[in-house]
Motif scaffolding. Structure first.
Motif, PDB file in Angstrom:
ATOM      1  N   ALA A  40      29.423 -33.076  15.124  1.00 56.29           N
ATOM      2  CA  ALA A  40      28.989 -32.481  13.866  1.00 56.29           C
ATOM      3  C   ALA A  40      27.646 -31.789  14.047  1.00 56.29           C
ATOM      4  CB  ALA A  40      28.898 -33.554  12.782  1.00 56.29           C
ATOM      5  N   ARG A  41      26.740 -32.423  14.795  1.00 57.95           N
ATOM      6  CA  ARG A  41      25.415 -31.820  15.018  1.00 57.95           C
ATOM      7  C   ARG A  41      25.538 -30.541  15.845  1.00 57.95           C
ATOM      8  NH1 ARG A  41      23.895 -37.325  16.447  1.00 57.95           N
ATOM      9  NH2 ARG A  41      23.041 -38.375  14.620  1.00 57.95           N
ATOM     10  N   ILE A  42      26.379 -30.558  16.852  1.00 58.73           N
ATOM     11  CA  ILE A  42      26.575 -29.358  17.676  1.00 58.73           C
ATOM     12  C   ILE A  42      27.127 -28.224  16.819  1.00 58.73           C
ATOM     13  CG2 ILE A  42      27.931 -28.375  19.565  1.00 58.73           C
ATOM     14  CD1 ILE A  42      27.727 -31.123  20.928  1.00 58.73           C
ATOM     15  N   GLY A  43      28.112 -28.539  15.971  1.00 58.54           N
ATOM     16  CA  GLY A  43      28.673 -27.524  15.089  1.00 58.54           C
ATOM     17  C   GLY A  43      27.644 -26.962  14.137  1.00 58.54           C
ATOM     18  N   ASP A  44      26.823 -27.838  13.557  1.00 57.91           N
ATOM     19  CA  ASP A  44      25.784 -27.383  12.634  1.00 57.91           C
ATOM     20  C   ASP A  44      24.768 -26.482  13.338  1.00 57.91           C
ATOM     21  OD1 ASP A  44      26.937 -28.782  10.567  1.00 57.91           O
ATOM     22  OD2 ASP A  44      25.656 -30.550  10.809  1.00 57.91           O
ATOM     23  N   ALA A  45      24.487 -26.790  14.608  1.00 53.81           N
ATOM     24  CA  ALA A  45      23.473 -26.026  15.339  1.00 53.81           C
ATOM     25  C   ALA A  45      23.985 -24.675  15.820  1.00 53.81           C
ATOM     26  CB  ALA A  45      22.971 -26.846  16.530  1.00 53.81           C
ATOM     27  N   LEU A  46      25.268 -24.598  16.158  1.00 54.19           N
ATOM     28  CA  LEU A  46      25.783 -23.395  16.814  1.00 54.19           C
ATOM     29  C   LEU A  46      26.646 -22.515  15.918  1.00 54.19           C
ATOM     30  CD1 LEU A  46      26.704 -24.826  20.342  1.00 54.19           C
ATOM     31  CD2 LEU A  46      24.617 -23.652  19.636  1.00 54.19           C
ATOM     32  N   SER A  47      27.082 -23.037  14.786  1.00 56.77           N
ATOM     33  CA  SER A  47      27.970 -22.257  13.931  1.00 56.77           C
ATOM     34  C   SER A  47      27.278 -21.875  12.625  1.00 56.77           C
ATOM     35  CB  SER A  47      29.246 -23.044  13.612  1.00 56.77           C
ATOM     36  OG  SER A  47      30.039 -22.336  12.674  1.00 56.77           O
ATOM     37  N   PRO A  48      27.140 -20.579  12.351  1.00 54.93           N
ATOM     38  CA  PRO A  48      26.564 -20.162  11.061  1.00 54.93           C
ATOM     39  C   PRO A  48      27.443 -20.537   9.875  1.00 54.93           C
ATOM     40  CG  PRO A  48      26.591 -18.356  12.659  1.00 54.93           C
ATOM     41  CD  PRO A  48      27.454 -19.441  13.209  1.00 54.93           C
ATOM     42  N   TRP A  49      28.734 -20.811  10.142  1.00 61.57           N
ATOM     43  CA  TRP A  49      29.679 -21.116   9.069  1.00 61.57           C
ATOM     44  C   TRP A  49      30.078 -22.589   9.064  1.00 61.57           C
ATOM     45  CZ3 TRP A  49      30.811 -17.640  13.101  1.00 61.57           C
ATOM     46  CH2 TRP A  49      30.431 -16.324  12.843  1.00 61.57           C
ATOM     47  N   ALA A  50      29.289 -23.446   9.710  1.00 61.08           N
ATOM     48  CA  ALA A  50      29.682 -24.848   9.880  1.00 61.08           C
ATOM     49  C   ALA A  50      29.955 -25.537   8.553  1.00 61.08           C
ATOM     50  CB  ALA A  50      28.596 -25.598  10.651  1.00 61.08           C
ATOM     51  N   ALA A  51      29.162 -25.226   7.536  1.00 60.07           N
ATOM     52  CA  ALA A  51      29.312 -25.922   6.251  1.00 60.07           C
ATOM     53  C   ALA A  51      30.619 -25.591   5.555  1.00 60.07           C
ATOM     54  CB  ALA A  51      28.130 -25.589   5.341  1.00 60.07           C
ATOM     55  N   MET A 104      33.220 -19.367  29.355  1.00 61.23           N
ATOM     56  CA  MET A 104      32.249 -20.132  28.563  1.00 61.23           C
ATOM     57  C   MET A 104      31.830 -19.358  27.314  1.00 61.23           C
ATOM     58  SD  MET A 104      31.911 -23.047  29.991  1.00 61.23           S
ATOM     59  CE  MET A 104      33.689 -22.840  30.262  1.00 61.23           C
ATOM     60  N   ALA A 105      31.668 -18.046  27.455  1.00 57.85           N
ATOM     61  CA  ALA A 105      31.295 -17.230  26.296  1.00 57.85           C
ATOM     62  C   ALA A 105      32.403 -17.251  25.240  1.00 57.85           C
ATOM     63  CB  ALA A 105      31.004 -15.799  26.733  1.00 57.85           C
ATOM     64  N   ALA A 106      33.667 -17.176  25.692  1.00 55.12           N
ATOM     65  CA  ALA A 106      34.787 -17.236  24.755  1.00 55.12           C
ATOM     66  C   ALA A 106      34.846 -18.602  24.068  1.00 55.12           C
ATOM     67  CB  ALA A 106      36.096 -16.955  25.494  1.00 55.12           C
ATOM     68  N   SER A 107      34.578 -19.662  24.824  1.00 58.16           N
ATOM     69  CA  SER A 107      34.580 -21.008  24.244  1.00 58.16           C
ATOM     70  C   SER A 107      33.470 -21.153  23.206  1.00 58.16           C
ATOM     71  CB  SER A 107      34.394 -22.051  25.352  1.00 58.16           C
ATOM     72  OG  SER A 107      35.449 -21.984  26.292  1.00 58.16           O
ATOM     73  N   LEU A 108      32.314 -20.565  23.505  1.00 52.54           N
ATOM     74  CA  LEU A 108      31.211 -20.621  22.551  1.00 52.54           C
ATOM     75  C   LEU A 108      31.549 -19.871  21.268  1.00 52.54           C
ATOM     76  CD1 LEU A 108      28.311 -21.499  21.976  1.00 52.54           C
ATOM     77  CD2 LEU A 108      27.524 -19.391  23.089  1.00 52.54           C
ATOM     78  N   ALA A 109      32.250 -18.740  21.420  1.00 53.80           N
ATOM     79  CA  ALA A 109      32.643 -17.970  20.237  1.00 53.80           C
ATOM     80  C   ALA A 109      33.615 -18.765  19.364  1.00 53.80           C
ATOM     81  CB  ALA A 109      33.270 -16.644  20.670  1.00 53.80           C
ATOM     82  N   VAL A 110      34.570 -19.436  19.997  1.00 51.52           N
ATOM     83  CA  VAL A 110      35.518 -20.262  19.232  1.00 51.52           C
ATOM     84  C   VAL A 110      34.792 -21.435  18.577  1.00 51.52           C
ATOM     85  CG1 VAL A 110      37.574 -21.708  19.403  1.00 51.52           C
ATOM     86  CG2 VAL A 110      37.444 -19.580  20.700  1.00 51.52           C
ATOM     87  N   LEU A 111      33.828 -22.010  19.298  1.00 52.91           N
ATOM     88  CA  LEU A 111      33.045 -23.111  18.739  1.00 52.91           C
ATOM     89  C   LEU A 111      32.272 -22.664  17.505  1.00 52.91           C
ATOM     90  CD1 LEU A 111      31.812 -25.945  18.827  1.00 52.91           C
ATOM     91  CD2 LEU A 111      30.157 -25.089  20.494  1.00 52.91           C
ATOM     92  N   ALA A 112      31.673 -21.466  17.565  1.00 57.80           N
ATOM     93  CA  ALA A 112      30.931 -20.955  16.410  1.00 57.80           C
ATOM     94  C   ALA A 112      31.861 -20.661  15.244  1.00 57.80           C
ATOM     95  CB  ALA A 112      30.156 -19.700  16.816  1.00 57.80           C
ATOM     96  N   TRP A 113      33.095 -20.259  15.561  1.00 60.35           N
ATOM     97  CA  TRP A 113      34.056 -19.888  14.510  1.00 60.35           C
ATOM     98  C   TRP A 113      34.663 -21.118  13.852  1.00 60.35           C
ATOM     99  CZ3 TRP A 113      39.758 -19.053  15.589  1.00 60.35           C
ATOM    100  CH2 TRP A 113      40.433 -18.637  14.424  1.00 60.35           C
ATOM    101  N   GLN A 114      35.121 -22.078  14.678  1.00 61.83           N
ATOM    102  CA  GLN A 114      35.782 -23.285  14.163  1.00 61.83           C
ATOM    103  C   GLN A 114      35.273 -24.499  14.942  1.00 61.83           C
ATOM    104  OE1 GLN A 114      37.813 -23.954  11.689  1.00 61.83           O
ATOM    105  NE2 GLN A 114      38.010 -21.856  10.939  1.00 61.83           N
ATOM    106  N   PRO A 115      34.098 -25.005  14.602  1.00 58.51           N
ATOM    107  CA  PRO A 115      33.540 -26.119  15.376  1.00 58.51           C
ATOM    108  C   PRO A 115      34.372 -27.393  15.330  1.00 58.51           C
ATOM    109  CG  PRO A 115      32.236 -25.691  13.397  1.00 58.51           C
ATOM    110  CD  PRO A 115      33.194 -24.554  13.529  1.00 58.51           C
ATOM    111  N   GLY A 116      34.976 -27.700  14.190  1.00 56.26           N
ATOM    112  CA  GLY A 116      35.772 -28.917  14.104  1.00 56.26           C
ATOM    113  C   GLY A 116      37.006 -28.876  14.985  1.00 56.26           C
ATOM    114  N   VAL A 117      37.721 -27.764  14.932  1.00 60.10           N
ATOM    115  CA  VAL A 117      38.922 -27.605  15.764  1.00 60.10           C
ATOM    116  C   VAL A 117      38.547 -27.608  17.244  1.00 60.10           C
ATOM    117  CG1 VAL A 117      40.822 -26.046  16.347  1.00 60.10           C
ATOM    118  CG2 VAL A 117      40.146 -26.362  13.959  1.00 60.10           C
ATOM    119  N   THR A 118      37.462 -26.919  17.579  1.00 56.25           N
ATOM    120  CA  THR A 118      37.026 -26.854  18.974  1.00 56.25           C
ATOM    121  C   THR A 118      36.661 -28.228  19.507  1.00 56.25           C
ATOM    122  OG1 THR A 118      36.147 -24.642  18.545  1.00 56.25           O
ATOM    123  CG2 THR A 118      35.429 -25.723  20.563  1.00 56.25           C
TER     124      THR A 118
END
Length: 232
Positions: A98-109, A26-40
């Motif tokens: 999109a909302r999840i990505g904006d909330a969890l990824s510092p680089w979402a934009a 789960m931690a690895a999945s969260l890291a990938v989500l923060a890195w590339q939310p759209g792909v995840t």
């Protein structure tokens, strides 16, 4: 009262080690989500297609009628739910991701996100493919001697696709999850002797599964609350 819940006999340490591996995943999945939310998000949707479809194929017995029956239902069911929702309501279906990505990824934009027009066109193709795969599964099941089951599969496919096309995407997926997916998991557990002692009637066994679920959720929470009170 409900069916008697079997006590867990597995020692604590192996269970904790298994849970540690799950937490690491789960931690690895969260890291990938923060890195590339759209792909995840797209990977998650692909996994969900398989997960929902495989659970249904097992529940209705399609897995016993050959690979065409099984995989046609697996992919057909998942695609008719999710691809239809994105084909009919692309903006509403993508909005939660999109909302999840904006909330969890510092680089979402600045990260890649799918174009909604392209995503909708892909979803239309996916929904069409889902209909073809569902029909292939039904034909294979009918040829295997399960014509009634095949007809029920098609009726369920049609209901799933109709709700996905006409209702809000979150409602459609939530209704499927609670009314079909979670119920079938509970029914499978209710018929697993290692989980619930055999009891008179399906309803009592389902009640036993619910008791176990509530115990697993609330007992640790109550213990943690008691520990905090003891600490002052």
């Amino acid at each position: 009262s409900g069916g008697t819940v079997r006590a867990a006999s597995t020692p604590h340490w192996p269970r904790l080690l298994g849970f540690t591996g799950y937490l690491a995943l789960m931690a690895a999945s969260l890291a990938v989500l923060a890195w590339q939310p759209g792909v995840t998000a797209l990977l998650f949707l692909g996994l969900t297609i398989f997960h929902f479809g495989m659970a249904d194929a097992t529940a209705v017995g399609a897995a016993d009628d050959g690979p065409v029956a099984r995989w046609g239902l697996v992919l057909g069911r998942g695609l008719l739910l999710l691809a239809t929702a994105f084909a009919a309501h692309p903006a509403e279906a993508w909005a939660p991701f999109a909302r999840i990505g904006d909330a969890l990824s510092p680089w979402a934009a600045s990260t890649w996100r799918p174009d909604l027009g392209q995503l909708q066109r892909l979803a239309v193709v996916g929904a069409g493919a889902g209909a073809v795969l569902a029909a292939c599964s039904a034909v294979a099941r009918a040829r295997a001697g399960h014509a009634r089951a095949a007809a029920l599969d098609l009726a369920e496919h049609a209901l799933v696709a109709t709700v996905a096309a006409t209702a809000d995407p979150l409602f459609a997926v939530g209704a499927f999850f609670l009314g079909v997916h979670a119920f079938r998991h509970s029914r499978r557990l209710a018929n697993t002797p290692e989980v619930v002692e055999p009891a008179a009637g399906q309803g009592r066994r389902l009640e036993g599964v619910d008791v176990q679920r509530r115990t697993q959720v609330w007992a640790p929470a109550a213990g943690q609350a008691g520990h905090r009170r003891a600490q002052g």
